[in-house]
Every structure is written in C-alpha cells, then in structure tokens.
Design a protein around this motif. Structure first.
Motif, mmCIF file in Angstrom:
data_model
loop_
_atom_site.group_PDB
_atom_site.id
_atom_site.type_symbol
_atom_site.label_atom_id
_atom_site.label_comp_id
_atom_site.label_asym_id
_atom_site.label_seq_id
_atom_site.Cartn_x
_atom_site.Cartn_y
_atom_site.Cartn_z
ATOM 1 N N UNK A 142 -4.955 10.197 -5.758
ATOM 2 C CA UNK A 142 -5.709 8.814 -5.323
ATOM 3 C C UNK A 142 -4.865 7.622 -5.866
ATOM 4 N N UNK A 143 -4.311 7.929 -7.335
ATOM 5 C CA UNK A 143 -3.621 6.734 -8.033
ATOM 6 C C UNK A 143 -2.333 6.599 -7.191
ATOM 7 N N UNK A 144 -1.673 7.836 -6.780
ATOM 8 C CA UNK A 144 -0.367 7.672 -6.030
ATOM 9 C C UNK A 144 -0.694 6.940 -4.686
ATOM 10 N N UNK A 145 -1.746 7.214 -4.040
ATOM 11 C CA UNK A 145 -2.111 6.622 -2.506
ATOM 12 C C UNK A 145 -2.363 5.193 -2.817
ATOM 13 N N UNK A 146 -3.120 4.737 -3.783
ATOM 14 C CA UNK A 146 -3.294 3.352 -4.088
ATOM 15 C C UNK A 146 -2.294 2.548 -4.600
ATOM 16 N N UNK A 147 -1.230 3.154 -5.366
ATOM 17 C CA UNK A 147 -0.121 2.447 -6.056
ATOM 18 C C UNK A 147 0.855 2.286 -4.750
#
Length: 341
Positions: A142-147
């Motif tokens: 999710x972090x990779x997706x958001x960033x």
C-alpha cells in the motif's frame, strides 16, 4: 525556545541526479538531552523541518534496503542508507501535501488510510463487486501504491503550473540525453517465406506438415543457389507467403518464445536460415538489416512524449534534492544509536 544545533564532522548524505553528486550536511540536534520530557517518549527517529519520521517508517526502509542489497552489509551502513531514504521520502510526502495530493503524511495517518482501504475492499468483496488489485493490501504494497500515485499527481500538478518544457527545452533535453535514454533497441529486418501446415480447424495436419517441409527444403536449396524468394514461392505452387518483417529484440520473453526471431538475431545482412518451425508454419528467412542496440538514435518526434515525461521526472528529482539540502534534519541520536533489527 531555540534549540542549538551542531554539524557532524565528516558525515555526508549523497544523492545522485544524472552524473551530479550532491552532498547534504545533516544538522543534528541531541533531542534526548534538550527536548521536553513529553517529547522524549515519542516514536520519531528524526524530523524533517519538524515533520516526524516514525521509527516504523525507518524500519520499513531498513527492510527494503536489505531486500535490494545482496550479501552481508554492516548494520550501521544499512541504517545510514535507510535514513537517507526516509528523509527523501518524507520530503516527497511534504511536497505532495503542499500540492494537495496527500492530506496526512504521518505514519499514524498512513495506517488509518490502509485500514480504510482494506475495509473498503473487504466490503466490495462481500458485495461481489469488481476489485482492482489485491483483495487486501500489505503495509509495504500500500505504501508503494500511495507513493507512486502521489508522485505522479505531483508531477502533473507541477506541469500545469509552468514546469512543463517548451519545444526548445524538450529538444535540448533530448540532445543532452539521447545517447542514454533514446537509443533504438536491437532489431532485425528479414524477408521470409512461410507455409502453414494447419488444417481448417487450426490444428496440425501431419500429412500437410510432411509435404510442407519437403517443399520448403527444396525451396531453401533453390534460394541458396540464387533465385529470389518470390520465384521460389511461385515454384512451390502452394499457399506460400513472402513478407518482410522487422523483429524487435527488447522483449526477452517474446524473443525466447520465437524460433524465427532466435534464428534471425545472429544473422548478418544477406545470410539465409531455414527451415524453421514455429506456430504451425515453416519459415525460410533472409537478413535484410541487423541493428544492434544503441546503433542509432530514436527520432525526436517519435519519443517527444517520453522526453517531456523524462524532463519532468528530472526536474522533480532536482526539486526534491533542493528541498532536502534546505531542510533542517533533526535526528533522535539515542533512538538511532540503539536501533536494532
């Protein structure tokens, strides 16, 4: 109260844009000995212009670097690289917040957003609605997706606010970077004669296959003696196709699955190869052109959109570096020193 700061001697943070190395001196404040007691118990590994880097964000960066680095690496070097990454990411988040792309860039806010998103996906699953992506995000995914989405939105916003290059800037960027970014991939152009041995249902017909192979072997002999592909095809008197085809070599999976492309990639101009079987047909090929990777530049007009995107990416990275160099980085030295995996 103004907190006194000191510089760490010999301690540099290096970031690279193209061939330029920028060293950023990080200002350190000994938080444990100066800050109020209420702040000593927080979970911040450091702050960037007052914005905290949570210890779990630091731990995530540690794990990411462990995955990317092969072999053993001392913990102190791993911590140093992780802190560099955390500072860069936090600055990117701050820029995204300023642009209205992200509203909460705290670690706690991120966890809250992750829970909301996963709850939404579980609800959609129960209601048998279409879900794009995973049914449930892990924290890292999710972090990779958001960033990635945040940085894309930021560059789009910056482009709308006058950062997008004009024609002259685009051409200047293209000329400066074409040898690294805009080279034509390896390709082979061939003339080929082919004959199918599939029946009307697109299944292999063994009788057709035997006859087709015999005919193609005879054609290969004639072509090797000097007659044209077209004449050989006429003499075969069957449903034979003569075409010219260009094969790109930049897709490994595609190349690895094609006997014709594998045979073509090592041919010199004028060389002939056959008989090659692929997907229900036999082929004879002759190399017309064989261009190695980097042998020519892709024309500007063909890559113009890529040039604009690359220009914006570079300008964004330079902006991030400038913000990092101007930022006050405050490290929780005790927490950093005592950090263990």
């Amino acid at each position: 109260m103004r907190i006194a700061a000191r510089k760490i001697k010999g301690y540099k943070w290096e970031y690279v844009v193209g061939a330029t190395v920028l060293s950023v001196i990080i200002i350190i404040v000994i938080m444990g000995s100066v800050l109020p007691e209420s702040n000593r118990q927080n979970h911040s590994m450091a702050t960037v212009d007052g914005t905290p880097i949570h210890v779990n964000e630091f731990r995530r960066a540690i794990q990411a670097n462990k995955v990317q680095i092969t072999g053993e690496i001392p913990l102190e070097l791993l911590k140093k690289k992780a802190l560099e990454d955390c500072i860069r990411i936090k600055v990117q988040q701050m820029i995204a917040k300023e642009q209205g792309v992200l509203t909460d860039i705290s670690y706690e806010g991120f966890l809250k957003s992750l829970k909301i998103e996963n709850d939404r996906r579980q609800k959609a699953l129960r209601e048998q609605k279409v879900i794009f992506g995973p049914v449930r995000y892990t924290e890292n995914a999710y972090f990779e997706y958001v960033m990635s989405n945040a940085m894309l939105s930021v560059t789009r916003n910056l482009a709308k606010n006058g950062w997008s290059p004009d024609e002259q800037q685009s051409k200047q960027f293209y000329e400066a970077n074409k040898s690294q970014l805009y080279q034509a991939p390896a390709s082979v152009k061939v003339k080929q004669v082919s004959i199918s041995f599939l029946d009307s249902n697109r299944n292999i017909d063994e009788e057709l296959k035997a006859g087709a192979k015999q005919a193609m072997e005879a054609a290969l002999t004639h072509i090797s003696s000097g007659i044209s592909f077209e004449q050989a095809a006429r003499e075969m008197g069957q449903s034979v196709q003569v075409t010219e085809q260009e094969y790109k070599m930049d897709n490994y999976v595609h190349v690895s699955r094609s006997p014709v492309i594998q045979a073509a990639q090592n041919l010199k101009q004028g060389e002939i190869r056959g008989v090659i079987e692929e997907n229900g047909s036999f082929y004879i090929i002759q190399c017309l052109e064989n261009e190695k990777s980097g042998s020519r530049d892709l024309p500007f007009d063909r890559v113009k959109d890529r040039v604009v995107n690359d220009y914006m990416d570079q300008k964004y990275k330079e902006y991030v570096l400038k913000r990092i160099s101007d930022a006050e980085i405050v490290l929780n030295e005790e927490k950093y020193r005592k950090f263990e995996m």
